[in-house]
Motif scaffolding. Structure first.
Motif, PDB file in Angstrom:
ATOM      1  N   GLY A  79       0.819  -1.208   0.000  1.00  0.00           N
ATOM      2  CA  GLY A  79       0.000   0.000   0.000  1.00  0.00           C
ATOM      3  C   GLY A  79       0.851   1.255   0.000  1.00  0.00           C
ATOM      4  O   GLY A  79       0.585   2.210  -0.749  1.00  0.00           O
ATOM      5  N   VAL A  80       1.899   1.267   0.830  1.00  0.00           N
ATOM      6  CA  VAL A  80       2.808   2.418   0.904  1.00  0.00           C
ATOM      7  C   VAL A  80       3.499   2.640  -0.446  1.00  0.00           C
ATOM      8  O   VAL A  80       3.601   3.768  -0.938  1.00  0.00           O
ATOM      9  N   VAL A  81       3.965   1.545  -1.041  1.00  0.00           N
ATOM     10  CA  VAL A  81       4.664   1.638  -2.329  1.00  0.00           C
ATOM     11  C   VAL A  81       3.736   2.186  -3.410  1.00  0.00           C
ATOM     12  O   VAL A  81       4.109   3.093  -4.171  1.00  0.00           O
ATOM     13  N   ILE A  82       2.516   1.654  -3.478  1.00  0.00           N
ATOM     14  CA  ILE A  82       1.583   2.098  -4.516  1.00  0.00           C
ATOM     15  C   ILE A  82       1.216   3.568  -4.326  1.00  0.00           C
ATOM     16  O   ILE A  82       1.112   4.327  -5.298  1.00  0.00           O
ATOM     17  N   VAL A  83       1.032   3.996  -3.062  1.00  0.00           N
ATOM     18  CA  VAL A  83       0.756   5.411  -2.794  1.00  0.00           C
ATOM     19  C   VAL A  83       1.917   6.264  -3.298  1.00  0.00           C
ATOM     20  O   VAL A  83       1.719   7.307  -3.949  1.00  0.00           O
ATOM     21  N   GLY A  84       3.144   5.820  -2.998  1.00  0.00           N
ATOM     22  CA  GLY A  84       4.317   6.547  -3.461  1.00  0.00           C
ATOM     23  C   GLY A  84       4.402   6.601  -4.976  1.00  0.00           C
ATOM     24  O   GLY A  84       4.744   7.646  -5.561  1.00  0.00           O
ATOM     25  N   MET A  85       4.067   5.492  -5.622  1.00  0.00           N
ATOM     26  CA  MET A  85       4.116   5.449  -7.078  1.00  0.00           C
ATOM     27  C   MET A  85       3.035   6.336  -7.690  1.00  0.00           C
ATOM     28  O   MET A  85       3.294   7.053  -8.662  1.00  0.00           O
ATOM     29  N   ILE A  86       1.836   6.288  -7.126  1.00  0.00           N
ATOM     30  CA  ILE A  86       0.744   7.133  -7.613  1.00  0.00           C
ATOM     31  C   ILE A  86       1.127   8.607  -7.495  1.00  0.00           C
ATOM     32  O   ILE A  86       0.892   9.404  -8.405  1.00  0.00           O
ATOM     33  N   ARG A  87       1.727   8.960  -6.358  1.00  0.00           N
ATOM     34  CA  ARG A  87       2.159  10.335  -6.130  1.00  0.00           C
ATOM     35  C   ARG A  87       3.154  10.777  -7.204  1.00  0.00           C
ATOM     36  O   ARG A  87       3.025  11.864  -7.789  1.00  0.00           O
ATOM     37  N   ALA A  88       4.156   9.914  -7.453  1.00  0.00           N
ATOM     38  CA  ALA A  88       5.184  10.248  -8.444  1.00  0.00           C
ATOM     39  C   ALA A  88       4.595  10.362  -9.845  1.00  0.00           C
ATOM     40  O   ALA A  88       4.926  11.293 -10.602  1.00  0.00           O
ATOM     41  N   LEU A  89       3.713   9.439 -10.199  1.00  0.00           N
ATOM     42  CA  LEU A  89       3.107   9.442 -11.531  1.00  0.00           C
ATOM     43  C   LEU A  89       2.198  10.651 -11.723  1.00  0.00           C
ATOM     44  O   LEU A  89       2.136  11.237 -12.808  1.00  0.00           O
ATOM     45  N   HIS A  90       1.484  11.034 -10.658  1.00  0.00           N
ATOM     46  CA  HIS A  90       0.614  12.212 -10.727  1.00  0.00           C
ATOM     47  C   HIS A  90       1.452  13.478 -10.942  1.00  0.00           C
ATOM     48  O   HIS A  90       1.087  14.349 -11.751  1.00  0.00           O
ATOM     49  N   LYS A  91       2.561  13.578 -10.240  1.00  0.00           N
ATOM     50  CA  LYS A  91       3.428  14.749 -10.380  1.00  0.00           C
ATOM     51  C   LYS A  91       4.041  14.808 -11.780  1.00  0.00           C
ATOM     52  O   LYS A  91       4.351  15.899 -12.278  1.00  0.00           O
ATOM     53  N   LYS A  92       4.216  13.652 -12.400  1.00  0.00           N
ATOM     54  CA  LYS A  92       4.759  13.609 -13.763  1.00  0.00           C
ATOM     55  C   LYS A  92       3.654  13.768 -14.816  1.00  0.00           C
ATOM     56  O   LYS A  92       3.918  13.705 -16.020  1.00  0.00           O
ATOM     57  N   LYS A  93       2.397  13.947 -14.324  1.00  0.00           N
ATOM     58  CA  LYS A  93       1.238  14.130 -15.206  1.00  0.00           C
ATOM     59  C   LYS A  93       0.990  12.923 -16.123  1.00  0.00           C
ATOM     60  O   LYS A  93       0.612  13.074 -17.289  1.00  0.00           O
ATOM     61  N   LEU A  94       1.225  11.729 -15.590  1.00  0.00           N
ATOM     62  CA  LEU A  94       0.942  10.489 -16.319  1.00  0.00           C
ATOM     63  C   LEU A  94      -0.410   9.962 -15.835  1.00  0.00           C
ATOM     64  O   LEU A  94      -0.497   9.067 -14.994  1.00  0.00           O
ATOM     65  N   ALA A  95      -1.478  10.557 -16.376  1.00  0.00           N
ATOM     66  CA  ALA A  95      -2.832  10.333 -15.869  1.00  0.00           C
ATOM     67  C   ALA A  95      -3.277   8.873 -15.947  1.00  0.00           C
ATOM     68  O   ALA A  95      -3.842   8.344 -14.985  1.00  0.00           O
ATOM     69  N   VAL A  96      -3.051   8.225 -17.096  1.00  0.00           N
ATOM     70  CA  VAL A  96      -3.512   6.837 -17.266  1.00  0.00           C
ATOM     71  C   VAL A  96      -2.834   5.916 -16.256  1.00  0.00           C
ATOM     72  O   VAL A  96      -3.479   5.095 -15.607  1.00  0.00           O
ATOM     73  N   PHE A  97      -1.524   6.059 -16.105  1.00  0.00           N
ATOM     74  CA  PHE A  97      -0.775   5.236 -15.149  1.00  0.00           C
ATOM     75  C   PHE A  97      -1.223   5.531 -13.711  1.00  0.00           C
ATOM     76  O   PHE A  97      -1.259   4.638 -12.874  1.00  0.00           O
ATOM     77  N   THR A  98      -1.560   6.792 -13.447  1.00  0.00           N
ATOM     78  CA  THR A  98      -2.031   7.170 -12.111  1.00  0.00           C
ATOM     79  C   THR A  98      -3.360   6.503 -11.792  1.00  0.00           C
ATOM     80  O   THR A  98      -3.553   5.952 -10.700  1.00  0.00           O
ATOM     81  N   ILE A  99      -4.275   6.518 -12.745  1.00  0.00           N
ATOM     82  CA  ILE A  99      -5.595   5.905 -12.549  1.00  0.00           C
ATOM     83  C   ILE A  99      -5.458   4.396 -12.338  1.00  0.00           C
ATOM     84  O   ILE A  99      -6.112   3.818 -11.466  1.00  0.00           O
ATOM     85  N   ILE A 100      -4.617   3.768 -13.136  1.00  0.00           N
ATOM     86  CA  ILE A 100      -4.408   2.322 -12.979  1.00  0.00           C
ATOM     87  C   ILE A 100      -3.804   2.031 -11.607  1.00  0.00           C
ATOM     88  O   ILE A 100      -4.155   1.047 -10.955  1.00  0.00           O
ATOM     89  N   GLY A 101      -2.915   2.900 -11.141  1.00  0.00           N
ATOM     90  CA  GLY A 101      -2.334   2.735  -9.811  1.00  0.00           C
ATOM     91  C   GLY A 101      -3.386   2.796  -8.716  1.00  0.00           C
ATOM     92  O   GLY A 101      -3.347   2.018  -7.758  1.00  0.00           O
ATOM     93  N   ILE A 102      -4.346   3.701  -8.875  1.00  0.00           N
ATOM     94  CA  ILE A 102      -5.446   3.810  -7.904  1.00  0.00           C
ATOM     95  C   ILE A 102      -6.277   2.525  -7.919  1.00  0.00           C
ATOM     96  O   ILE A 102      -6.694   2.022  -6.866  1.00  0.00           O
TER      97      ILE A 102
END
Length: 203
Positions: A133-156
């Motif tokens: 859970g911690v890792v995925i939250v961290g990854m979602i955060r990083a992907l969101h900051k990079k504006k990678l919307a599709v990858f962010t949604i899949i991470g959620i």
């Protein structure tokens, strides 16, 4: 030399593909039995958990020849995921604290996962879920900051699947659906990982 570098870049994806192949191969040797059908023969995709393949004996009481294959497959997967988390953190995360968090939590989670075939299964799966859970939250955060919307949604969605998997596994009324949720989680998370590995290496 160039080909060797390319192979090294895609090692996480290669490891995941090897795991998938070994997963299917291990199911061929599982004697049978599940929570739903104790005396069943063979691996039932809708009723058996991944962990059934790593048990010393199958649910129907027979010796389980799938065990060494499944354990080896898990070691391959966890090693590949540890490498991926480190590569991901270095590529996508700029904040030093979050970079270290992704690496440490990812490594701890995968080391816990390697030993889930032991009697400490429930404790280790809890550690795996928390670290995951911690890792995925961290990854979602990083992907969101990079504006990678599709990858962010899949991470959620991956985060939601991790939560659902735990809910279904530990809930008496929902446990019959847990094997399917687990496999859906495998497909979604591993596909996300491979896609991100490709994205990291795209020119």
């Amino acid at each position: 030399m160039t080909n060797t570098k390319n192979v090294l870049r895609y090692l996480p994806s290669i490891g995941i593909l090897i795991f998938i192949g070994l997963y299917f191969y291990a199911t061929l040797f599982y004697p049978g039995g599940s929570r739903a059908h104790v005396n069943a023969t063979g691996f039932e995709w809708q009723n058996n958990h991944w962990c059934n393949l790593m048990a010393e004996k199958s649910v129907n009481g027979l010796e389980n020849p799938a065990r060494p294959i499944a354990i080896f497959a898990l070691v391959v997967l966890c090693s590949s995921m540890i490498l991926f988390f480190h590569k991901f953190a270095d590529h996508f995360e700029e904040d030093k604290t979050w970079k270290m968090t992704i690496k440490v939590a990812g490594t701890l989670g995968m080391l816990s996962a390697i030993f889930i075939f032991t009697p400490l299964h429930n404790v280790l799966t809890t550690i795996l879920s928390l670290c995951g859970g911690v890792v995925i939250v961290g990854m979602i955060r990083a992907l969101h900051k990079k504006k990678l919307a599709v990858f962010t949604i899949i991470g959620i969605l991956c985060m939601a699947i991790v939560g659902l998997n735990n809910l279904f596994y530990y809930s008496e009324s929902l446990t019959q659906y847990s094997p399917l949720i687990q496999k859906l989680g495998f497909v979604l998370i591993l596909a996300w990982t491979v896609a991100l590995n490709v994205k990291m290496n795209a020119k």
